[in-house]
Enzyme design. Structure first.
Site, PDB file in Angstrom:
ATOM      1  N   ASP B  51       0.821  -1.215   0.000  1.00 37.70           N
ATOM      2  CA  ASP B  51       0.000   0.000   0.000  1.00 37.70           C
ATOM      3  C   ASP B  51       0.852   1.262   0.000  1.00 37.70           C
ATOM      4  O   ASP B  51       2.052   1.218   0.248  1.00 37.70           O
ATOM      5  CB  ASP B  51      -0.868   0.035   1.269  1.00 37.70           C
ATOM      6  CG  ASP B  51      -1.916  -1.050   1.251  1.00 37.70           C
ATOM      7  OD1 ASP B  51      -2.381  -1.408   0.160  1.00 37.70           O
ATOM      8  OD2 ASP B  51      -2.265  -1.536   2.343  1.00 37.70           O
ATOM      9  N   TYR B 111       7.369  -9.914   6.420  1.00 40.74           N
ATOM     10  CA  TYR B 111       7.138  -8.493   6.645  1.00 40.74           C
ATOM     11  C   TYR B 111       7.694  -8.103   8.007  1.00 40.74           C
ATOM     12  O   TYR B 111       7.648  -8.901   8.946  1.00 40.74           O
ATOM     13  CB  TYR B 111       5.633  -8.179   6.648  1.00 40.74           C
ATOM     14  CG  TYR B 111       5.005  -8.076   5.277  1.00 40.74           C
ATOM     15  CD1 TYR B 111       4.982  -6.865   4.592  1.00 40.74           C
ATOM     16  CD2 TYR B 111       4.404  -9.175   4.677  1.00 40.74           C
ATOM     17  CE1 TYR B 111       4.383  -6.754   3.342  1.00 40.74           C
ATOM     18  CE2 TYR B 111       3.813  -9.078   3.419  1.00 40.74           C
ATOM     19  CZ  TYR B 111       3.806  -7.859   2.759  1.00 40.74           C
ATOM     20  OH  TYR B 111       3.212  -7.757   1.520  1.00 40.74           O
TER      21      TYR B 111
END
Lengths: 250, 250
Positions: B51, B111
């Site tokens: 994003d 992540y």
């Protein structure tokens, strides 16, 4: 009441520290935030003017709070930080003596310059280091940096602002000029009683050129204390990217 | 010839990874650079869509070099980096199998999420960490993160893109969900076979809320595997700032 602020900033988004007509400078943002907090215009005085793209972890500024203000010094820090962009932060705020001056009271300033020899400069380091495409000789780098130590006339290792006169004093005393090795390159440290315009970048540029065999050590040495600089080619000015004003000592 | 690129980017200047009409995305910049290098439009396929504001150190993409091109894979790296902004870098380029797919061949993704508890967030960390104004309990943080381990239905810990159907599979397997302590806070690490839209940020948001006493551990637990999510309040989504796609494993 005179207040002393320690401020840090990311130099990338700004057109330098000192106020400019277009307004996109650290000083403009700081004075705008301060005016919002104290409800009147306030002039802020800084320790060291930093160029566009140069960063600071310990820039020092002072200002006089309005006599009508009853604001506690402790409250300036959160108040200013809530008005400033996140790339400028007030790290500390304290009351200081009425005769304290951010620039004239400063005894020493510490600058650091970061060199990266990473094969590809990581995106998060873009604008934070001088990316050198080829290796340098650390022994020569050390020798070149050591030449700067002591008191010298640095007129050949600075840029001119255009307001120089015959009386302009180019003498400065450097008490530390060395480097440490980092995972991706070198971190140079300069401590001195003052630095001329673009001087740290030219000290860095010349030492790097020597360490890459592009300049002999005696050529670096010749730049110092030569008051007859007519026709001399200016030395390499390292990019603003790697430079940080680390600390100002009083 | 199919090529696999490992790319890194600073998420701050971009409107996310995946192409958008306004063009200011990592994919748009990458495809524009590639088109300049190979002189024809090329579609690039990515491992994980990130994003706006999310960073990457090890995003993986693949593309097929034009059959007419005789360019050596080794030369794509400097050619692309010379066309890309310094906030996007190709870190590695190699030839891969013709059936390799950056997304469908991926086995696991890693992540990291950075939490800063610094009293004042330093300007160079702006946009690179979630700045938390108050302490959290690391024991509860560890317990909350451990709840996510294994295979679960994560429909209550993701955002909807609007294209979900009754057959949408919300099951993912998390093989690592923990943290290490850093000088200014905590660095969370998540490894899994896949992550839903905004899932890492919601896993982080819920664990942080638990560690601050704003959510009980059994309430975090209740979010998992509950396929009847009607009327459920969505959990806190941590800001994009602290999130980095670290690695994709094949």
């Amino acid at each position: 009441m005179r207040l002393k602020l320690t401020i840090a900033y990311d130099g990338r988004p700004f057109a330098g520290y000192a106020t400019q007509p277009n307004g996109n400078t650290v000083q403009d943002r700081l004075e705008a935030a301060l005016a919002e907090v104290v409800k009147e215009p306030i002039r802020v005085h800084h320790a060291g003017r930093t160029d566009a793209g140069v960063h600071a972890l310990g820039q020092v500024v002072h200002f006089d709070a309005p006599e009508t203000s009853s604001m506690n010094p402790f409250n300036y820090l959160p108040a200013l930080n809530s008005k400033l962009p996140s790339t400028i932060r007030v790290m500390d705020c304290e009351e200081t003596a009425p005769d304290f001056h951010a620039r004239f009271s400063a005894k020493e300033k510490t600058y650091q310059y970061r060199l990266s020899l990473a094969p590809v400069l990581p995106p998060l380091d873009a604008g934070l280091a001088w990316h050198l495409p080829r290796q340098l000789d650390p022994v020569t780098l050390e020798e070149a940096l050591a030449l700067y130590l002591g008191e010298h006339d640095f007129r050949n290792l600075c840029a001119k602002r255009g307001n120089e006169t015959a009386d302009t004093d180019y003498c400065r005393t450097i008490s530390r000029s060395d480097f440490e090795t980092t995972p991706d390159g070198y971190l140079l440290t300069f401590v001195g009683n003052g630095f001329l315009y673009k001087m740290v970048r030219m000290l860095t540029g010349s030492a790097v050129q020597a360490s890459q065999g592009r300049l002999r050590l005696d050529e670096v040495s010749d730049l110092l204390d030569d008051t007859n600089s007519e026709g001399r080619k200016p030395p390499l000015c390292a990019p603003a990217d790697g430079l940080t004003l680390l600390q100002v000592s009083y």
